[in-house]
Write a protein that holds these residues in place. Structure first.
Motif, PDB file in Angstrom:
ATOM      1  N   TYR A 231      -4.453  11.281   5.666  1.00 25.92           N
ATOM      2  CA  TYR A 231      -4.056  12.539   6.296  1.00 25.92           C
ATOM      3  C   TYR A 231      -2.690  13.003   5.799  1.00 25.92           C
ATOM      4  O   TYR A 231      -2.448  14.207   5.616  1.00 25.92           O
ATOM      5  CB  TYR A 231      -4.041  12.385   7.814  1.00 25.92           C
ATOM      6  CG  TYR A 231      -5.406  12.430   8.441  1.00 25.92           C
ATOM      7  CD1 TYR A 231      -6.183  13.580   8.370  1.00 25.92           C
ATOM      8  CD2 TYR A 231      -5.928  11.324   9.091  1.00 25.92           C
ATOM      9  CE1 TYR A 231      -7.445  13.629   8.940  1.00 25.92           C
ATOM     10  CE2 TYR A 231      -7.192  11.353   9.661  1.00 25.92           C
ATOM     11  CZ  TYR A 231      -7.950  12.511   9.580  1.00 25.92           C
ATOM     12  OH  TYR A 231      -9.202  12.552  10.138  1.00 25.92           O
ATOM     13  N   ALA A 232      -1.779  12.059   5.565  1.00 28.79           N
ATOM     14  CA  ALA A 232      -0.459  12.431   5.052  1.00 28.79           C
ATOM     15  C   ALA A 232      -0.571  13.060   3.668  1.00 28.79           C
ATOM     16  O   ALA A 232       0.120  14.054   3.367  1.00 28.79           O
ATOM     17  CB  ALA A 232       0.447  11.203   5.012  1.00 28.79           C
ATOM     18  N   VAL A 233      -1.424  12.512   2.819  1.00 28.85           N
ATOM     19  CA  VAL A 233      -1.606  13.075   1.475  1.00 28.85           C
ATOM     20  C   VAL A 233      -2.179  14.478   1.567  1.00 28.85           C
ATOM     21  O   VAL A 233      -1.773  15.390   0.819  1.00 28.85           O
ATOM     22  CB  VAL A 233      -2.504  12.145   0.634  1.00 28.85           C
ATOM     23  CG1 VAL A 233      -2.885  12.819  -0.679  1.00 28.85           C
ATOM     24  CG2 VAL A 233      -1.788  10.827   0.359  1.00 28.85           C
ATOM     25  N   LYS A 234      -3.123  14.691   2.482  1.00 31.90           N
ATOM     26  CA  LYS A 234      -3.683  16.035   2.657  1.00 31.90           C
ATOM     27  C   LYS A 234      -2.623  17.025   3.147  1.00 31.90           C
ATOM     28  O   LYS A 234      -2.688  18.219   2.839  1.00 31.90           O
ATOM     29  CB  LYS A 234      -4.852  15.990   3.644  1.00 31.90           C
ATOM     30  CG  LYS A 234      -6.127  15.375   3.073  1.00 31.90           C
ATOM     31  CD  LYS A 234      -7.248  15.428   4.088  1.00 31.90           C
ATOM     32  CE  LYS A 234      -8.544  14.879   3.477  1.00 31.90           C
ATOM     33  NZ  LYS A 234      -9.036  15.733   2.372  1.00 31.90           N
ATOM     34  N   ALA A 235      -1.663  16.505   3.907  1.00 26.58           N
ATOM     35  CA  ALA A 235      -0.613  17.371   4.450  1.00 26.58           C
ATOM     36  C   ALA A 235       0.596  17.479   3.529  1.00 26.58           C
ATOM     37  O   ALA A 235       1.622  18.028   3.926  1.00 26.58           O
ATOM     38  CB  ALA A 235      -0.173  16.847   5.819  1.00 26.58           C
TER      39      ALA A 235
ATOM     40  N   GLU B 249       2.412   9.686  -3.862  1.00 26.71           N
ATOM     41  CA  GLU B 249       2.565   8.546  -4.761  1.00 26.71           C
ATOM     42  C   GLU B 249       3.298   7.420  -4.041  1.00 26.71           C
ATOM     43  O   GLU B 249       3.987   7.645  -3.042  1.00 26.71           O
ATOM     44  CB  GLU B 249       3.364   8.961  -6.011  1.00 26.71           C
ATOM     45  CG  GLU B 249       2.677  10.039  -6.846  1.00 26.71           C
ATOM     46  CD  GLU B 249       3.543  10.476  -8.016  1.00 26.71           C
ATOM     47  OE1 GLU B 249       4.735  10.092  -8.038  1.00 26.71           O
ATOM     48  OE2 GLU B 249       3.040  11.178  -8.885  1.00 26.71           O
ATOM     49  N   GLN B 250       3.134   6.212  -4.573  1.00 21.16           N
ATOM     50  CA  GLN B 250       3.865   5.076  -4.033  1.00 21.16           C
ATOM     51  C   GLN B 250       5.367   5.344  -4.101  1.00 21.16           C
ATOM     52  O   GLN B 250       5.859   5.860  -5.112  1.00 21.16           O
ATOM     53  CB  GLN B 250       3.561   3.819  -4.842  1.00 21.16           C
ATOM     54  CG  GLN B 250       2.119   3.366  -4.798  1.00 21.16           C
ATOM     55  CD  GLN B 250       1.763   2.700  -3.488  1.00 21.16           C
ATOM     56  OE1 GLN B 250       1.120   3.318  -2.640  1.00 21.16           O
ATOM     57  NE2 GLN B 250       2.165   1.466  -3.312  1.00 21.16           N
ATOM     58  N   GLY B 251       6.087   4.988  -3.041  1.00 22.81           N
ATOM     59  CA  GLY B 251       7.525   5.173  -3.069  1.00 22.81           C
ATOM     60  C   GLY B 251       8.111   5.297  -1.678  1.00 22.81           C
ATOM     61  O   GLY B 251       7.394   5.234  -0.668  1.00 22.81           O
TER      62      GLY B 251
ATOM     63  N   HIS C 138       0.797  -1.224   0.000  1.00 21.08           N
ATOM     64  CA  HIS C 138       0.000   0.000   0.000  1.00 21.08           C
ATOM     65  C   HIS C 138       0.828   1.271   0.000  1.00 21.08           C
ATOM     66  O   HIS C 138       0.324   2.339  -0.359  1.00 21.08           O
ATOM     67  CB  HIS C 138      -0.941   0.003   1.207  1.00 21.08           C
ATOM     68  CG  HIS C 138      -2.024  -1.028   1.106  1.00 21.08           C
ATOM     69  ND1 HIS C 138      -2.897  -1.300   2.142  1.00 21.08           N
ATOM     70  CD2 HIS C 138      -2.392  -1.854   0.090  1.00 21.08           C
ATOM     71  CE1 HIS C 138      -3.741  -2.246   1.763  1.00 21.08           C
ATOM     72  NE2 HIS C 138      -3.448  -2.594   0.526  1.00 21.08           N
ATOM     73  N   PHE C 139       2.092   1.179   0.430  1.00 20.76           N
ATOM     74  CA  PHE C 139       2.911   2.387   0.545  1.00 20.76           C
ATOM     75  C   PHE C 139       4.077   2.442  -0.443  1.00 20.76           C
ATOM     76  O   PHE C 139       4.488   3.522  -0.838  1.00 20.76           O
ATOM     77  CB  PHE C 139       3.486   2.506   1.966  1.00 20.76           C
ATOM     78  CG  PHE C 139       2.483   2.816   3.035  1.00 20.76           C
ATOM     79  CD1 PHE C 139       1.190   3.216   2.718  1.00 20.76           C
ATOM     80  CD2 PHE C 139       2.830   2.702   4.370  1.00 20.76           C
ATOM     81  CE1 PHE C 139       0.268   3.501   3.713  1.00 20.76           C
ATOM     82  CE2 PHE C 139       1.914   2.990   5.371  1.00 20.76           C
ATOM     83  CZ  PHE C 139       0.635   3.383   5.037  1.00 20.76           C
TER      84      PHE C 139
ATOM     85  N   VAL D 211       7.121   8.135   5.668  1.00 21.09           N
ATOM     86  CA  VAL D 211       6.268   9.053   6.435  1.00 21.09           C
ATOM     87  C   VAL D 211       5.011   8.345   6.944  1.00 21.09           C
ATOM     88  O   VAL D 211       4.722   8.350   8.141  1.00 21.09           O
ATOM     89  CB  VAL D 211       5.889  10.275   5.572  1.00 21.09           C
ATOM     90  CG1 VAL D 211       4.873  11.151   6.305  1.00 21.09           C
ATOM     91  CG2 VAL D 211       7.133  11.084   5.231  1.00 21.09           C
ATOM     92  N   ALA D 212       4.255   7.745   6.018  1.00 20.23           N
ATOM     93  CA  ALA D 212       3.006   7.094   6.436  1.00 20.23           C
ATOM     94  C   ALA D 212       3.293   5.864   7.287  1.00 20.23           C
ATOM     95  O   ALA D 212       2.545   5.573   8.233  1.00 20.23           O
ATOM     96  CB  ALA D 212       2.179   6.718   5.205  1.00 20.23           C
ATOM     97  N   GLY D 213       4.370   5.146   6.960  1.00 16.74           N
ATOM     98  CA  GLY D 213       4.715   3.973   7.754  1.00 16.74           C
ATOM     99  C   GLY D 213       5.098   4.337   9.179  1.00 16.74           C
ATOM    100  O   GLY D 213       4.672   3.691  10.137  1.00 16.74           O
TER     101      GLY D 213
END
Length: 380
Positions: free
Chosen positions: A299-303, A313-315, A24-25, A321-323
């Protein structure tokens, strides 16, 4: 006291949730067979642990079906519902990704039916709830079978469920319909849950995985990898449906054999690796990691404007960050929220308190002092 050998099953949980996070990430294109494999591993683990727990309760001298069922459902509610409905409450309050309109389905643990009947992954941030719904549907029905069906028939019933699930898969090539329903309806996951349950049923009569499975699973795993890495070909190619069937079925034996080995306790270097504290810690909070990770990604994408790394994007940026956010939130949730609530399970023993042998067996299955903790076998 929790079975010492089950400590290595926490490492399998850690492996499973890491595969999902990777898919997913980090995985290119936003999808990966590794995420699918992680979910299938979770299903085999759940089938094994829940069935073993129920069979041990049934085989105790003080067993009564009614109290055992009540305690099972109460303990599931205590473990699963609080963080799950906390997430739904947050999504409702913020209407994150306009997901509010579908929350009734998710609250009823019908997420898999929601996505199947729409044939679309909207809202995306709750799409992982399909597997949680499958598990909850399993928890609702399976204890009735294990605790109420004739004891000598349980293994045969489990084999029948696995065969039904495998047969279900052959309907879709005939129908030539690649709809989401083929993967999301309950029969599509009953084979993995059933394999775990069958392992527990065999263990209950003193058997283990068959010799052909212990010796043959590496070959099946190798064939699985070859199939996954093969060229899927154009849509509607002659290889498309056989490839899908093989990807679904081939992992069942390797995953079951691995769960069997770790539940017995691996020795040597593999055993030491499977008992590394970081892996055990990740396995302990794996439910929270799985539950929270898409929410925190949203929330990370919004920020993104305030984050120097690319999380849209995936990467590596998204994975880091999200992990990291997921691990922090899941750890806090476990320490401050989930673990304290788990202490309430002591009020729901599988057998009523009694003297002598009955009292010792009651303590074995969750009654008595809080120190008698079943979390490693009862954390799914």
């Amino acid at each position: 006291m929790a079975k010492a050998r089950d400590i290595q099953l926490d490492t399998l949980r850690a492996v499973a949730v890491t595969l999902v996070l990777y898919a997913h990430f980090l995985a290119p294109g936003g999808s990966s067979f590794l995420g699918h494999l992680g979910v299938r591993l979770f299903f085999v683990l759940s089938g094994f642990l829940i069935t073993r727990l129920l069979l041990e309760a049934r085989d105790a001298a003080q067993f009564e079906a009614g109290p055992a069922l009540q305690s099972f459902y109460a303990r599931r509610v205590i473990r699963i519902f609080p963080p799950y409905f906390a997430v739904l409450g947050l999504v409702w309050f913020t209407d994150l990704e306009q997901a509010r309109s579908s929350l009734a389905w998710h609250a009823l643990y019908l997420s898999n039916f929601w996505y199947a009947q729409r044939n679309d992954w909207t809202p995306w941030l709750l799409c992982h709830f399909w597997s949680l719904s499958i598990e909850e549907q399993f928890y609702l029905a399976w204890p009735l079978i294990v605790l109420l069906a004739p004891r000598k028939r349980i293994e045969a019933i489990t084999i029948g469920i696995i065969c039904f699930s495998l047969a279900y898969r052959f309907y879709w090539p005939i129908a030539a319909d690649p709809a989401l329903a083929r993967d999301l309806l309950p029969p599509a996951s009953m084979d993995a849950l059933g394999c775990g349950a069958l392992l527990a049923a065999r263990r209950a009569r003193g058997a283990d995985v068959p010799r052909w499975m212990r010796l043959g699973w590496p070959a099946l795993a190798a064939v699985f990898l070859l199939v996954v890495w093969s060229d899927p070909g154009p849509a509607d190619s002659t290889w498309e449906w056989p490839r899908w069937l093989l990807v679904q079925v081939l992992p069942l034996v390797p995953l079951t054999a691995i769960v069997a080995a770790c539940s017995n306790g691996l020795g040597g270097r593999l055993g030491k690796l499977a008992e590394l504290p970081p892996l055990l810690s990740l396995g302990r909070i794996s439910y929270g990691v799985y539950l929270y990770h898409p929410i925190l990604l949203a929330y990370a994408v919004k920020a993104q404007p305030w984050i120097p790394l690319n999380v849209s994007e995936q990467g590596p940026g998204r994975f880091l960050v999200a992990g990291t956010a997921t691990l922090v939130v899941a750890s806090l949730s476990w320490v401050l929220f989930e673990r304290p609530l788990n202490g309430l399970k002591r009020y729901f023993p599988y057998m009523a308190l009694s003297r002598g042998r009955g009292a010792s067996e009651t303590r074995r299955f969750g009654g008595g002092a809080p120190a008698l903790d079943l979390r490693p076998t009862d954390r799914s």
